[in-house]
Motif scaffolding. Structure first.
Motif, PDB file in Angstrom:
ATOM      1  N   ARG A   1       0.893  -1.157   0.000  1.00 47.65           N
ATOM      2  CA  ARG A   1       0.000   0.000   0.000  1.00 47.65           C
ATOM      3  C   ARG A   1       0.931   1.207   0.000  1.00 47.65           C
ATOM      4  N   THR A   2       0.730   2.136  -0.930  1.00 46.14           N
ATOM      5  CA  THR A   2       1.723   3.177  -1.125  1.00 46.14           C
ATOM      6  C   THR A   2       1.105   4.570  -1.158  1.00 46.14           C
ATOM      7  N   PHE A   3       1.816   5.481  -0.508  1.00 45.58           N
ATOM      8  CA  PHE A   3       1.507   6.906  -0.539  1.00 45.58           C
ATOM      9  C   PHE A   3       2.725   7.638  -1.092  1.00 45.58           C
ATOM     10  N   VAL A   4       2.491   8.719  -1.813  1.00 43.51           N
ATOM     11  CA  VAL A   4       3.581   9.585  -2.262  1.00 43.51           C
ATOM     12  C   VAL A   4       3.333  10.980  -1.707  1.00 43.51           C
ATOM     13  N   LEU A   5       4.340  11.525  -1.036  1.00 41.51           N
ATOM     14  CA  LEU A   5       4.254  12.886  -0.519  1.00 41.51           C
ATOM     15  C   LEU A   5       4.656  13.851  -1.637  1.00 41.51           C
ATOM     16  N   ALA A   6       3.653  14.427  -2.294  1.00 41.19           N
ATOM     17  CA  ALA A   6       3.914  15.271  -3.461  1.00 41.19           C
ATOM     18  C   ALA A   6       4.732  16.508  -3.118  1.00 41.19           C
ATOM     19  N   ASP A   7       4.581  17.022  -1.897  1.00 45.35           N
ATOM     20  CA  ASP A   7       5.319  18.231  -1.526  1.00 45.35           C
ATOM     21  C   ASP A   7       6.684  17.920  -0.913  1.00 45.35           C
ATOM     22  N   VAL A   8       7.040  16.645  -0.846  1.00 44.05           N
ATOM     23  CA  VAL A   8       8.365  16.250  -0.387  1.00 44.05           C
ATOM     24  C   VAL A   8       9.057  15.465  -1.508  1.00 44.05           C
ATOM     25  N   THR A   9       8.616  15.712  -2.726  1.00 40.46           N
ATOM     26  CA  THR A   9       9.285  15.212  -3.920  1.00 40.46           C
ATOM     27  C   THR A   9       9.496  16.414  -4.837  1.00 40.46           C
TER      28      THR A   9
END
Length: 195
Positions: free
Chosen positions: A154-162
């Motif tokens: 299960r995956t989340f991406v932190l858009a503001d930390v990329t």
């Protein structure tokens, strides 16, 4: 960026911070803001007591010799002996404090799972949920997300930390590509995950 978030099981979750190294951060004019947000995500992970994982790209002399000349990304790294494993440019940025119990992996290719034992180390700890952050969006984050999705995390991406050197590429990936395999969120959304 997502309307409703199902809370995580903190015992089964890891925050994966990729390539936050002086040698790569120099490509980003707003690296201080990026590091500050990474620090905020790290502070949340510490408070929530989830596993923290740092991934860094760095090469030994043997690694340099093993890069084939046809590798478009890494052949220049091998030829010019760049990103040496012991050099300051390849260490995790000092603003992100590493602690005992953190996982630290060294890779020699783009994705966090390639050329590392990260998958085994996560599974050994019962981790099946990942929160990804790092540079670049079109490099480490994309490659790691693709592997993670195929491995059923299960995956989340932190858009503001990329971040990506190409802002348009970052936007397309975080808004159109990543949502097909992950929940794309921001640091303020983290509190909703740990209720």
């Amino acid at each position: 960026m997502t309307d409703t978030l199902t809370p995580i099981d903190k015992a089964r979750t890891a925050l994966v911070l990729m390539d936050f190294q002086p040698g790569g951060l120099g490509m980003f004019p707003d690296s201080e803001t990026l590091l500050a947000r990474a620090g905020d995500a790290l502070a949340w992970a510490r408070k929530t007591q989830i596993q923290v994982c740092f991934v860094r790209v760095a090469f030994t002399e043997q690694d340099h010799r093993a890069i084939p000349p046809h590798n478009k990304t890494f052949a220049p790294v091998g030829q010019h002996k760049l990103f040496g494993a012991r050099t300051p440019e390849t260490q995790v940025h000092p603003s992100l404090d590493m602690r005992e119990g953190d996982l630290v992996v060294r890779k020699t290719r783009v994705g966090a799972f390639s050329t590392t034992d990260l998958h085994t180390r996560l599974r050994t700890r019962g981790i099946d949920t990942l929160i990804l952050a790092g540079i670049a969006t079109s490099g480490a984050v994309l490659s790691t997300l693709r592997y993670a999705a195929d491995a059923d995390y299960r995956t989340f991406v932190l858009a503001d930390v990329t971040a990506d050197p190409d802002a348009e590429v970052h936007q397309i990936l975080t808004e159109k590509v990543f949502p097909t395999q992950a929940d794309v969120i921001t640091v303020p959304d983290l509190t909703a995950l740990s209720v």
